[in-house]
Scaffold this active site. Structure first.
Site, PDB file in Angstrom:
ATOM      1  N   HIS A   1      11.081  28.840  53.229  1.00  0.00           N
ATOM      2  CA  HIS A   1      10.674  28.415  52.177  1.00  0.00           C
ATOM      3  C   HIS A   1       9.798  28.679  51.638  1.00  0.00           C
ATOM      4  O   HIS A   1       8.384  30.054  51.059  1.00  0.00           O
ATOM      5  CB  HIS A   1      10.779  27.378  51.210  1.00  0.00           C
ATOM      6  CG  HIS A   1      12.302  26.988  51.196  1.00  0.00           C
ATOM      7  ND1 HIS A   1      13.201  25.639  51.218  1.00  0.00           N
ATOM      8  CD2 HIS A   1      13.118  28.414  50.974  1.00  0.00           C
ATOM      9  CE1 HIS A   1      14.777  26.023  51.403  1.00  0.00           C
ATOM     10  NE2 HIS A   1      14.748  27.205  50.611  1.00  0.00           N
TER      11      HIS A   1
ATOM     12  N   THR B   1      28.437  37.030  51.822  1.00  0.00           N
ATOM     13  CA  THR B   1      29.834  36.876  51.268  1.00  0.00           C
ATOM     14  C   THR B   1      30.232  36.537  50.085  1.00  0.00           C
ATOM     15  O   THR B   1      29.576  36.282  49.603  1.00  0.00           O
ATOM     16  CB  THR B   1      30.109  36.787  52.363  1.00  0.00           C
ATOM     17  OG1 THR B   1      31.849  37.109  52.079  1.00  0.00           O
ATOM     18  CG2 THR B   1      30.834  35.152  52.824  1.00  0.00           C
TER      19      THR B   1
ATOM     20  N   GLN C   1      33.289  33.058  52.373  1.00  0.00           N
ATOM     21  CA  GLN C   1      32.392  31.002  52.790  1.00  0.00           C
ATOM     22  C   GLN C   1      33.148  30.260  53.348  1.00  0.00           C
ATOM     23  O   GLN C   1      32.910  29.643  53.855  1.00  0.00           O
ATOM     24  CB  GLN C   1      31.243  31.772  51.723  1.00  0.00           C
ATOM     25  CG  GLN C   1      30.297  30.385  52.029  1.00  0.00           C
ATOM     26  CD  GLN C   1      29.331  30.321  50.843  1.00  0.00           C
ATOM     27  OE1 GLN C   1      28.347  30.991  50.687  1.00  0.00           O
ATOM     28  NE2 GLN C   1      28.988  28.830  50.795  1.00  0.00           N
TER      29      GLN C   1
ATOM     30  N   THR D   1      23.843  26.309  54.160  1.00  0.00           N
ATOM     31  CA  THR D   1      22.709  25.193  54.456  1.00  0.00           C
ATOM     32  C   THR D   1      21.637  25.404  53.263  1.00  0.00           C
ATOM     33  O   THR D   1      21.168  26.623  52.357  1.00  0.00           O
ATOM     34  CB  THR D   1      22.100  25.610  55.373  1.00  0.00           C
ATOM     35  OG1 THR D   1      21.260  26.605  55.898  1.00  0.00           O
ATOM     36  CG2 THR D   1      23.062  25.557  56.824  1.00  0.00           C
ATOM     37  N   ILE D   2      20.326  24.491  53.159  1.00  0.00           N
ATOM     38  CA  ILE D   2      19.133  24.572  52.415  1.00  0.00           C
ATOM     39  C   ILE D   2      18.162  25.083  53.651  1.00  0.00           C
ATOM     40  O   ILE D   2      18.583  24.312  54.630  1.00  0.00           O
ATOM     41  CB  ILE D   2      18.806  23.594  51.938  1.00  0.00           C
ATOM     42  CG1 ILE D   2      17.033  23.535  51.420  1.00  0.00           C
ATOM     43  CG2 ILE D   2      18.415  21.753  52.192  1.00  0.00           C
ATOM     44  CD1 ILE D   2      16.111  22.444  50.174  1.00  0.00           C
ATOM     45  N   SER D   3      17.501  26.321  53.674  1.00  0.00           N
ATOM     46  CA  SER D   3      16.990  26.646  54.485  1.00  0.00           C
ATOM     47  C   SER D   3      16.050  26.015  55.057  1.00  0.00           C
ATOM     48  O   SER D   3      15.537  24.996  54.523  1.00  0.00           O
ATOM     49  CB  SER D   3      16.357  28.046  54.101  1.00  0.00           C
ATOM     50  OG  SER D   3      17.118  28.977  53.463  1.00  0.00           O
TER      51      SER D   3
ATOM     52  N   SER E   1      21.103  24.476  46.727  1.00  0.00           N
ATOM     53  CA  SER E   1      21.112  23.443  46.197  1.00  0.00           C
ATOM     54  C   SER E   1      19.819  23.723  45.203  1.00  0.00           C
ATOM     55  O   SER E   1      19.598  22.819  43.778  1.00  0.00           O
ATOM     56  CB  SER E   1      20.191  22.508  47.317  1.00  0.00           C
ATOM     57  OG  SER E   1      18.204  23.068  47.756  1.00  0.00           O
TER      58      SER E   1
ATOM     59  N   ASP F   1      28.371  36.558  41.921  1.00  0.00           N
ATOM     60  CA  ASP F   1      28.812  37.186  43.070  1.00  0.00           C
ATOM     61  C   ASP F   1      27.142  37.763  43.004  1.00  0.00           C
ATOM     62  O   ASP F   1      26.818  38.647  42.708  1.00  0.00           O
ATOM     63  CB  ASP F   1      29.781  38.060  43.150  1.00  0.00           C
ATOM     64  CG  ASP F   1      29.613  38.821  44.717  1.00  0.00           C
ATOM     65  OD1 ASP F   1      28.746  38.825  45.806  1.00  0.00           O
ATOM     66  OD2 ASP F   1      31.022  39.316  44.989  1.00  0.00           O
ATOM     67  N   GLY F   2      26.171  37.022  44.142  1.00  0.00           N
ATOM     68  CA  GLY F   2      24.962  36.935  45.017  1.00  0.00           C
ATOM     69  C   GLY F   2      25.356  38.699  45.351  1.00  0.00           C
ATOM     70  O   GLY F   2      23.653  39.840  44.784  1.00  0.00           O
TER      71      GLY F   2
END
Length: 232
Positions: free
Chosen positions: A66, A222, A227, A59-61, A91, A144-145
């Site tokens: 933000h 993850t 995901q 999702t976009i938070s 996004s 990978d974050g």
């Protein structure tokens, strides 16, 4: 108040976030006015104050999250030539807001492990603020974050847009002295499982200070396979 900051336009959304005391710096307000959320959230009513789906089980938070993040990173993002990392850039919206705040000469890296989302985010920024790409202050990377992106570090600010099982030490190691990391971290108390939004500051001597800010709800940090496992 946070969940009541809905707007019909980007300007109205930002005005309500400021009135509620969620936007706490002029530079954060300026960034959210300069970057149009509607160019990054392609569902109807993009200025509602709630998370929105952008595909690939992410999702976009919500705008208030933000606003909190930009406010809490204002000092770090305002440094001359600041480098920042947006983990789980999705996004590209928050990445673009951060890029607006670092100004010319700064760099913000949007790190995302879904290649299609990286491509979407590039298109979103090109449609909204192509100047951020043209002057080299924003770029998007597939990766990978959880491992961060050491190549463009160390970072004055790191934002993590997904909940880690524990504080990601690899990302902490990529903070510059005086840098700040914001990350949702899973916490378990008895039979209750929740998430803390954690602020991590690296002091000038390299020591670390952590602070729990609030309870939140984010998708898990993850790998791409996990995901996408339940993607319909």
């Amino acid at each position: 108040m946070a969940w009541h900051c809905n707007g019909v336009t980007n300007q109205e959304m930002v005005a309500k976030l400021k009135s509620a005391g969620i936007i706490g710096s002029d530079k954060a307000e300026d960034a959210m006015l300069a970057i149009d959320r509607g160019k990054y959230c392609h569902e109807s009513d993009p200025y509602l104050d709630k998370p929105r789906k952008i595909g690939y089980n992410v999702t976009i938070s919500a705008p208030h999250m933000h606003a909190y993040a930009l406010t809490m990173m204002t000092e770090q993002l305002s440094r001359k030539g600041a480098h920042a990392l947006d983990v789980g850039s999705g996004s590209g919206y928050l990445t673009a807001c951060m890029a607006h705040m670092v100004g010319s000469g700064g760099l913000v890296v949007g790190l995302e492990h879904i290649p299609e989302l990286v491509e979407d985010s590039r298109k979103n920024v090109e449609l909204d603020r192509p100047d951020l790409v043209q002057d080299g202050r924003i770029k998007f990377v597939v990766g990978d974050g959880r491992l961060g992106h050491e190549a463009d570090g160390p970072y004055d600010a790191i934002h993590v847009g997904a909940a880690a099982d524990s504080l990601p030490e690899t990302l902490v190691s990529q903070l510059a002295p005086g840098g700040r990391l914001l990350c949702p971290v899973v916490a378990i108390q008895g039979f209750q499982r929740y998430q803390d939004f954690v602020q991590v500051d690296k002091n000038p001597n390299g020591s670390i200070t952590t602070k729990k800010l609030m309870q939140v709800m984010y998708v898990p940090l993850t790998d791409a396979k996990a995901q996408l496992a339940n993607l319909n």
